[in-house]
Design an enzyme around this catalytic site. Structure first.
Site, PDB file in Angstrom:
ATOM      1  CG  ASP A 180      -2.093   0.882   1.130  1.00  0.00           C
ATOM      2  OD1 ASP A 180      -2.351   1.385   0.017  1.00  0.00           O
ATOM      3  OD2 ASP A 180      -2.783   1.086   2.148  1.00  0.00           O
ATOM      4  CD  GLU A 295      -6.415   1.183  -4.328  1.00  0.00           C
ATOM      5  OE1 GLU A 295      -7.047   0.114  -4.188  1.00  0.00           O
ATOM      6  OE2 GLU A 295      -6.317   2.043  -3.435  1.00  0.00           O
TER       7      GLU A 295
END
Ligand code: ZN
Length: 516
Positions: A180, A295
């Site tokens: 992330d 993402e």
């Protein structure tokens, strides 16, 4: 007990319960067995069992020289018997992932999903219990670079904790692993080596938040200076593609951007798009297995991403060949850490719908909601819209449930942590979106043991505890021992059932609003 009797006993237990229970291995030796972990393969039985507060992988093998048992490092309990005790080391986690495919992360795809970060490495089994029956896919190892640094953990430790948890709970549905908020190629390399399968690019350093308020001449000049080589474009052709052109996104949604809107959106996100292209190029060039998902997140920026800006970002990424599985806009309203949404929910809903329509039209990809801990109002809003698929990321909320466990089970430790955290808040809050005021957090000594959990229900105290996790987990005393880390982990291990129950119950509350 000989091996055959143990195998029979395992079968009986597996049929009776999923709850941790005692299993006698031989006279004087008993372990706490996790029944869902029992796995039969080629005449062997594998399972997770705890001795005291330490967990091991146990193998009941037909003989001590079986090749299968040889894949794991450990010691045989009896010279002639076939019981092997294997520590939960990194080496054995690698062996586990090699042998049992379900303990390896996989890309999750477009299915709606929940990311559940686990800062302590002990909450994942509770996450697996919570997700059951929710209809959601699960990203288990979700780890940002910032949090890795703050917890002083390694990507391998995060991945291993997820694999052991999956094995312990016998979870076979497949889980994702999200590296992330990656900002540099080096960040990508670090996480690739640990086997992560989802890569969240964070180009927020290149977002120009003030674009909407720049003088027109400066906006035009900044647009000229963008890295047009990386964007494989020129300003004139870019503008010609968008200005005053109608884009039909959905039946009730058409975008026709003015020159001014296009230019300012470009100035705001052009550099970020170029950085995403660079990160994507690096990932493509260095990842040996093309089976991963990406993402793009711009959630940690000051100004909300308008639907038009979202449209431009997605449209340009598509032109440049950056395929994304999800996109995290900076949604309208306040997504503070560890507490519910602040803002006008009707406005949020209207904007979310537009974002979802763009994601359907230009993807499809999922809309990703970051800082998702405790945003129950948002979940109800998104759940009620029933549009597109969604990804939600949480992490801090599981840490707070760990602290709730401490408050319930070892009140003095909780008081020590809160006392330690209070004076750190003003320093630690700087890198987080929070609004807690220290003077609204009561002193822990004013609360009796039975009421300590109330700190976890009070927004200000939640945020103080939320942002100070790094210092709490890494502070050491004058001789170099951890002040809290070991005590905290020991407490949670000793009171594992309570810890799992608190986390499971709280995460279920997050999942409930998305149910059909
Ligand atoms: Zn984020």
């Amino acid at each position: 007990m000989d091996s055959e009797k143990i195998v029979q006993r395992l079968q009986t237990i597996a049929a009776e319960t999923r709850r941790r229970c005692p299993l006698a291995l031989r006279p004087g030796l008993s372990v706490d067995l996790y029944p869902p972990s029992i796995l039969a393969l080629d005449g062997h039985r594998f399972f997770i069992g705890a001795q005291g507060i330490r967990k091991f992988l146990w193998i009941v093998a037909p003989s001590t020289d079986s090749p299968l048992s040889g894949e794991f490092q450990g010691e045989w309990l009896d010279s002639g018997g076939g019981i092997k005790r294997c520590a939960q080391t990194h080496g054995n986690a690698i062996a586990l992932r090699c042998r049992f495919g379900f303990t390896r992360p996989v890309p999750i795809g477009l299915h709606s999903s929940f990311g559940l970060g686990d800062r302590l490495g002990l909450a994942n089994p509770a996450h697996l219990r919570a997700i059951a029956g929710s209809g959601m896919k699960l990203i288990l190892a979700q780890q940002s670079i910032r949090e890795l640094e703050r917890t002083q953990r390694t990507p391998d430790q995060v991945m291993d904790a997820a694999s052991w948890a999956v094995f312990q709970e016998g979870y076979r549905e497949g889980f994702g692993a999200d590296a992330d908020h990656l900002k540099t190629p080096e960040d990508i390399d670090l996480m690739i080596r640990a086997g992560f399968t989802m890569f969240t690019f964070d180009p927020s350093a290149y977002v120009v938040n003030e674009a909407a308020h720049l003088p027109a001449a400066e906006a035009a000049e900044r647009a000229q200076r963008l890295p047009w080589d990386t964007l494989e474009d020129r300003l004139e052709t870019f503008l010609a593609r968008y200005v005053e052109r109608p884009f039909h996104i959905a039946d009730d949604f058409c975008i026709r951007p003015s020159r001014e809107e296009t230019l300012r959106a470009l100035v705001k996100y052009g550099g970020a798009i170029a950085h995403a292209v660079r990160l994507c190029g690096h990932l493509d060039a260095s990842y040996p297995d093309p089976n991963y998902e990406v993402e793009l997140s711009v959630d940690e920026t000051d100004t909300p991403t308008s639907p038009l800006e979202h449209f431009l970002i997605a449209s340009e990424l598509r032109r440049l060949g950056v395929r994304i599985i999800s996109l995290a806009p900076r949604f309208i309203g306040d997504f503070e850490k560890g507490i519910d949404y602040k803002g006008d929910l009707e406005v949020f809903k209207r904007e979310y719908r537009r974002h979802a329509q763009i994601a359907a039209c230009l993807g499809p990809y999922k809309l990703s909601i970051h800082s998702g801990s405790d945003k129950f109002a948002v979940y109800r809003a998104v759940g009620s819209l029933r549009i597109g698929s969604v990804h939600v990321k949480t992490a801090g909320t599981s840490y707070l449930e760990a602290l709730r466990t401490v408050a319930a089970m070892e009140p003095e430790l909780f008081r020590d942590i809160l006392r330690f955290a209070r004076p750190l808040y003003e320093g630690e809050r700087r890198s987080y979106h929070v609004s807690a005021e220290l003077n609204r957090v009561p002193l822990p000594e004013d609360y009796p043991d039975a009421r300590l959990q109330e700190f976890l229900d009070q927004d200000d105290a939640r945020q103080v505890l939320h942002v100070t996790f790094g210092k709490v987990l890494t502070a050491r005393d004058s001789v170099g021992d951890f002040l809290f880390r070991s005590r905290l982990l020991d407490c949670l291990t000793r009171h594992e059932a309570e810890h799992y129950d608190f986390v499971e119950k709280h995460i279920r509350r997050h999942l409930e609003p998305f149910k059909d």
